[in-house]
Design a protein around this motif. Structure first.
Motif, PDB file in Angstrom:
ATOM      1  N   ASP A  88       0.876  -1.169   0.000  1.00 25.49           N
ATOM      2  CA  ASP A  88       0.000   0.000   0.000  1.00 25.49           C
ATOM      3  C   ASP A  88       0.916   1.222   0.000  1.00 25.49           C
ATOM      4  O   ASP A  88       1.505   1.558   1.031  1.00 25.49           O
ATOM      5  N   PRO A  89       1.083   1.878  -1.171  1.00 22.17           N
ATOM      6  CA  PRO A  89       2.011   3.011  -1.254  1.00 22.17           C
ATOM      7  C   PRO A  89       1.681   4.157  -0.310  1.00 22.17           C
ATOM      8  O   PRO A  89       2.546   4.970  -0.004  1.00 22.17           O
ATOM      9  N   GLU A  98       8.652  -1.111  -2.120  1.00 20.33           N
ATOM     10  CA  GLU A  98       8.210  -1.109  -3.507  1.00 20.33           C
ATOM     11  C   GLU A  98       8.065  -2.499  -4.104  1.00 20.33           C
ATOM     12  O   GLU A  98       7.386  -2.661  -5.109  1.00 20.33           O
ATOM     13  N   ASP A  99       8.730  -3.497  -3.520  1.00 18.40           N
ATOM     14  CA  ASP A  99       8.714  -4.839  -4.099  1.00 18.40           C
ATOM     15  C   ASP A  99       7.594  -5.667  -3.497  1.00 18.40           C
ATOM     16  O   ASP A  99       7.544  -5.873  -2.283  1.00 18.40           O
ATOM     17  N   GLY A 100       6.680  -6.142  -4.352  1.00 22.67           N
ATOM     18  CA  GLY A 100       5.574  -6.961  -3.890  1.00 22.67           C
ATOM     19  C   GLY A 100       4.360  -6.816  -4.786  1.00 22.67           C
ATOM     20  O   GLY A 100       4.463  -6.372  -5.937  1.00 22.67           O
ATOM     21  N   PHE A 101       3.211  -7.191  -4.263  1.00 18.84           N
ATOM     22  CA  PHE A 101       1.948  -7.157  -5.006  1.00 18.84           C
ATOM     23  C   PHE A 101       1.247  -5.816  -4.822  1.00 18.84           C
ATOM     24  O   PHE A 101       1.314  -5.211  -3.750  1.00 18.84           O
TER      25      PHE A 101
END
Length: 91
Positions: free
Chosen positions: A53-54, A60-63
């Motif tokens: 969740d930004p 930054e790395d993931g779904f």
């Protein structure tokens, strides 16, 4: 207004190259989250299994799950490509 949920997976390769994979498009948020749970244990994905969740984390790395309204332009402006080391012509 109909919406869909798009799941992608992203991780950074050496040289700060972003590797993004389109996972799928789902009718509900629950279905999208279930896809993340299923794939998070698979080879490659298991190195970056988190749902990002930004708004909450700098990770930054993931779904990622994006919510999109159907029959709507989601990129309504043009774009400019900036020159970099991979493309010195600036195109």
């Amino acid at each position: 207004m109909e919406r869909v949920f798009v799941v992608t997976h992203s991780h950074t390769l050496p040289g700060d190259i972003e590797d993004v994979k389109m996972i799928g498009v789902y009718r509900t948020l629950d279905a999208a989250k279930a896809a993340v749970a299923r794939l998070g244990t698979q080879s490659g994905f298991s190195r970056h299994p988190n749902l990002i969740d930004p708004d909450i984390t700098d990770e930054e790395d993931g779904f990622y799950i994006g919510e999109y309204e159907l029959d709507k332009d989601h990129w309504a402006e043009g774009f400019v490509t900036l020159a970099d080391d991979r493309n010195s012509s600036g195109l």
